[in-house]
Design an enzyme around this catalytic site. Structure first.
Site, mmCIF file in Angstrom:
data_model
loop_
_atom_site.group_PDB
_atom_site.id
_atom_site.type_symbol
_atom_site.label_atom_id
_atom_site.label_comp_id
_atom_site.label_asym_id
_atom_site.label_seq_id
_atom_site.Cartn_x
_atom_site.Cartn_y
_atom_site.Cartn_z
ATOM 1 N N ASN A 16 47.685 37.261 27.977
ATOM 2 C CA ASN A 16 46.719 37.217 26.876
ATOM 3 C C ASN A 16 47.435 37.600 25.578
ATOM 4 O O ASN A 16 47.991 38.695 25.479
ATOM 5 C CB ASN A 16 45.577 38.191 27.212
ATOM 6 N N HIS A 19 46.482 40.014 20.852
ATOM 7 C CA HIS A 19 46.883 41.080 19.929
ATOM 8 C C HIS A 19 48.087 40.724 19.063
ATOM 9 O O HIS A 19 48.398 41.442 18.117
ATOM 10 C CB HIS A 19 47.024 42.404 20.670
ATOM 11 N N HIS A 52 41.154 34.911 23.662
ATOM 12 C CA HIS A 52 39.713 35.187 23.543
ATOM 13 C C HIS A 52 39.267 34.846 22.124
ATOM 14 O O HIS A 52 39.690 35.499 21.171
ATOM 15 C CB HIS A 52 39.491 36.673 23.849
ATOM 16 N N ARG A 54 36.678 35.349 19.748
ATOM 17 C CA ARG A 54 35.493 36.186 19.539
ATOM 18 C C ARG A 54 34.626 35.616 18.431
ATOM 19 O O ARG A 54 35.115 34.966 17.520
ATOM 20 C CB ARG A 54 35.918 37.614 19.169
ATOM 21 N N ARG A 58 38.095 38.158 15.161
ATOM 22 C CA ARG A 58 38.909 39.297 14.731
ATOM 23 C C ARG A 58 40.388 39.125 15.087
ATOM 24 O O ARG A 58 41.234 39.745 14.474
ATOM 25 C CB ARG A 58 38.375 40.602 15.306
ATOM 26 N N GLU A 79 38.893 32.667 26.814
ATOM 27 C CA GLU A 79 37.844 33.657 27.059
ATOM 28 C C GLU A 79 36.819 33.524 25.958
ATOM 29 O O GLU A 79 37.178 33.374 24.783
ATOM 30 C CB GLU A 79 38.420 35.071 27.009
ATOM 31 N N THR A 110 36.561 44.151 25.748
ATOM 32 C CA THR A 110 35.465 43.803 26.652
ATOM 33 C C THR A 110 35.182 45.003 27.562
ATOM 34 O O THR A 110 35.996 45.344 28.411
ATOM 35 C CB THR A 110 35.850 42.563 27.482
ATOM 36 N N GLU A 160 36.558 36.673 37.765
ATOM 37 C CA GLU A 160 37.634 37.595 37.396
ATOM 38 C C GLU A 160 37.064 39.001 37.506
ATOM 39 O O GLU A 160 36.075 39.336 36.840
ATOM 40 C CB GLU A 160 38.122 37.308 35.972
ATOM 41 N N HIS A 195 42.301 43.447 33.127
ATOM 42 C CA HIS A 195 41.885 44.470 32.159
ATOM 43 C C HIS A 195 42.581 45.791 32.455
ATOM 44 O O HIS A 195 42.435 46.337 33.542
ATOM 45 C CB HIS A 195 40.363 44.688 32.123
HETATM 46 N N1 PXP Z 1 40.558 39.584 31.282
HETATM 47 C C1 PXP Z 1 39.503 39.582 30.422
HETATM 48 C C2 PXP Z 1 38.300 38.819 30.802
HETATM 49 C C3 PXP Z 1 39.563 40.284 29.197
HETATM 50 O O1 PXP Z 1 38.503 40.278 28.362
HETATM 51 C C4 PXP Z 1 40.752 40.958 28.863
HETATM 52 C C5 PXP Z 1 40.861 41.645 27.543
HETATM 53 O O2 PXP Z 1 40.818 40.697 26.528
HETATM 54 C C6 PXP Z 1 41.830 40.898 29.783
HETATM 55 C C7 PXP Z 1 41.690 40.227 30.984
HETATM 56 C C8 PXP Z 1 43.127 41.554 29.495
HETATM 57 O O3 PXP Z 1 42.950 42.941 29.383
HETATM 58 P P1 PXP Z 1 44.124 43.801 28.791
HETATM 59 O O4 PXP Z 1 44.315 43.348 27.380
HETATM 60 O O5 PXP Z 1 43.619 45.199 28.890
HETATM 61 O O6 PXP Z 1 45.340 43.539 29.633
#
Ligand code: PXP
Length: 246
Positions: A16, A19, A52, A54, A58, A79, A110, A160, A195
């Protein structure tokens, strides 16, 4: 003789890159570029890229997703909240997969899984629309039996499982996740998890035989500040493979 562990199918790593966009947006310019980060993650062994979109944009923006969709050779997992705006965007973009997540404007990330039980019919319609557009649909849920069974009834192909509580050290969470993964597979769902996963806590989750994909973001992007994204992704991939006995 091979042990059971050695026979486990491989787990895909979805990286992901939200960031990277968070840092870019802090200055309002174009650097660092999340698409460049996606390519670095793929060089490190990422099997897919997750982003993601949003409601408040953001981090990832519409243009980022379009570029990811057209420039990447690996699957894109979008996402998103199950809103009509996002569903329309997804049906237009046609990413490989959509992961439906709950979204509250004030949250930092999330915070919990979707309440599928409470909105099964509405989610079923969203799932059907996305599937008609050729998109694989995943629901991000806590590892609760009722939510898993309801997820299967929406027609989604994937769940997930939210590993945030495991990452935060909640007692009994690993067992809850393992039972959830078993139940999800039993009702015919592909099982993903994500997550809060890090080098330190990924192995027990990656070792669940039912897990097909892990989605990891914040830790990898943070760690990349010290060691570079390609190498950090490669290390995460090696930890996941080791947990599978590969
Ligand atoms: N899976 C989903 C559905 C999420 O919303 C997130 C956070 O955006 C992640 C995985 C990844 O989580 P993390 O950034 O804490 O690794």
């Amino acid at each position: 003789m091979k042990s059971v562990k050695e026979l486990l199918p491989p787990v895909r790593l979805g990286v992901n890159i939200d960031h990277v966009a968070t840092i870019r947006n802090a200055r309002g310019g174009t650097h660092p570029d999340p698409v460049r980060a996606a390519f670095a993650a793929v060089r490190g062994g990422a099997d897919g890229i997750t982003a993601h979109l949003r409601e408040d944009r953001r981090h990832i923006r519409d243009r980022d997703l379009q570029r990811l969709r057209h420039e990447l050779k690996v699957p894109l997992n979008m996402e998103m909240a199950a809103t009509s705006e996002m569903v329309a965007l997804a049906c237009d973009l046609r990413p490989h997969a959509c992961c439906l997540v709950p979204e509250r404007r004030a949250e930092i990330t999330t915070e919990g899984g979707l309440d599928v039980v409470g909105q099964q019919a509405a989610l079923g319609e969203v799932v059907a629309r996305l599937k008609r557009a050729g998109i694989r649909v995943s629901l991000f849920i806590d590892p609760e039996p009722g939510q898993i069974e309801a997820a299967a009834l929406t027609g989604a192909q994937v769940v997930e499982l939210h590993t945030g509580a495991w990452a935060a050290g909640r007692d009994g969470e690993l067992e809850r996740l393992q039972q959830g993964a078993r139940l999800a597979a039993d009702v015919g769902l592909e099982v993903h998890a994500g997550h809060g996963l890090t080098f330190g806590n990924v192995a027990p989750i990656a070792a669940f035989p039912q897990i097909a994909e892990l989605n990891i973001g914040h830790f990898l992007i943070g760690e990349a500040i010290f060691d570079g994204l390609e190498g950090v992704v490669a290390h995460m991939k090696s930890l996941i493979m080791a947990a599978r006995g590969e």
